[in-house]
Design a protein around this motif. Structure first.
Motif, mmCIF file in Angstrom:
data_model
loop_
_atom_site.group_PDB
_atom_site.id
_atom_site.type_symbol
_atom_site.label_atom_id
_atom_site.label_comp_id
_atom_site.label_asym_id
_atom_site.label_seq_id
_atom_site.Cartn_x
_atom_site.Cartn_y
_atom_site.Cartn_z
ATOM 1 N N ASP A 60 55.027 76.918 -71.182
ATOM 2 C CA ASP A 60 55.846 78.025 -70.710
ATOM 3 C C ASP A 60 55.213 79.354 -71.103
ATOM 4 N N ASN A 61 55.505 80.381 -70.318
ATOM 5 C CA ASN A 61 55.077 81.730 -70.638
ATOM 6 C C ASN A 61 56.129 82.695 -70.115
ATOM 7 N N SER A 64 55.583 85.963 -68.078
ATOM 8 C CA SER A 64 55.139 85.938 -66.682
ATOM 9 C C SER A 64 56.281 86.153 -65.693
ATOM 10 N N PHE A 66 58.339 83.763 -65.033
ATOM 11 C CA PHE A 66 58.719 82.402 -64.678
ATOM 12 C C PHE A 66 59.512 81.805 -65.830
ATOM 13 N N GLY A 96 52.252 87.732 -74.209
ATOM 14 C CA GLY A 96 51.793 87.087 -72.988
ATOM 15 C C GLY A 96 50.979 85.822 -73.179
ATOM 16 N N GLY A 98 51.949 82.799 -74.169
ATOM 17 C CA GLY A 98 52.607 81.550 -73.795
ATOM 18 C C GLY A 98 52.876 80.653 -74.979
ATOM 19 N N TYR A 121 60.158 81.710 -60.557
ATOM 20 C CA TYR A 121 60.065 83.137 -60.834
ATOM 21 C C TYR A 121 61.440 83.779 -60.728
ATOM 22 N N ASN A 134 54.694 79.222 -55.794
ATOM 23 C CA ASN A 134 54.121 79.041 -57.126
ATOM 24 C C ASN A 134 55.023 78.230 -58.052
#
Length: 145
Positions: A60-61, A64, A66, A96, A98, A121, A134
């Protein structure tokens, strides 16, 4: 029975240290037995016993935009109870960079169900694009014995 020439304070301290060590060992065993079982993102077939707490580990991040969500169809509530759980940032922690997100579940009753997780997203917001190309979908077949 004699004290073997050991002063009473020394004996008491020794007993206290032994009891503390025993309690620490018991705690370690209980923690290992009650800690959730963790499955990887690639473990698509999961089998657990009723009452088992388990997690699915997902890359996971959050920076982003998402995020992971439980997607439809929801798992059978008679078989499985779950939610998206905690996040562990990667090391070293940098903006950033993750980390790992955990989807946490409890096996409630015998049966089979499917868990669908979606990495999308801005899910749940007006800006979300349900057809986001995505987005990643992960499906897991869960059997509870």
């Amino acid at each position: 029975m004699g004290d073997g020439g050991i002063p009473r304070r020394t004996r008491t301290a020794g007993i206290a240290v032994a009891v503390a060590a025993l309690l620490a060992a018991v705690y370690a065993v209980v923690t290992q037995l009650t800690a959730p079982v963790v499955f990887a993102e690639d473990d698509r077939e999961i089998t657990v016993s009723v009452g088992t707490h388990f997690s699915i580990r997902l890359k996971d991040n959050p920076a982003s935009g998402f995020r992971w969500v439980l997607a439809a169809p929801a798992p059978d509530p008679a078989v499985l109870k779950g939610a998206i759980g905690h996040y562990d940032a990667g090391e070293p922690t940098r903006p950033g960079s993750g980390g790992i997100r955990y989807a946490d579940f409890t096996a409630r009753g015998a049966g089979r169900t499917e868990v669908t997780l979606r990495y999308c997203y801005r899910c749940g917001t007006p800006q979300a694009d349900e057809q986001d190309e995505n987005a990643r979908i992960r499906r897991f077949r869960v059997t509870v014995d």
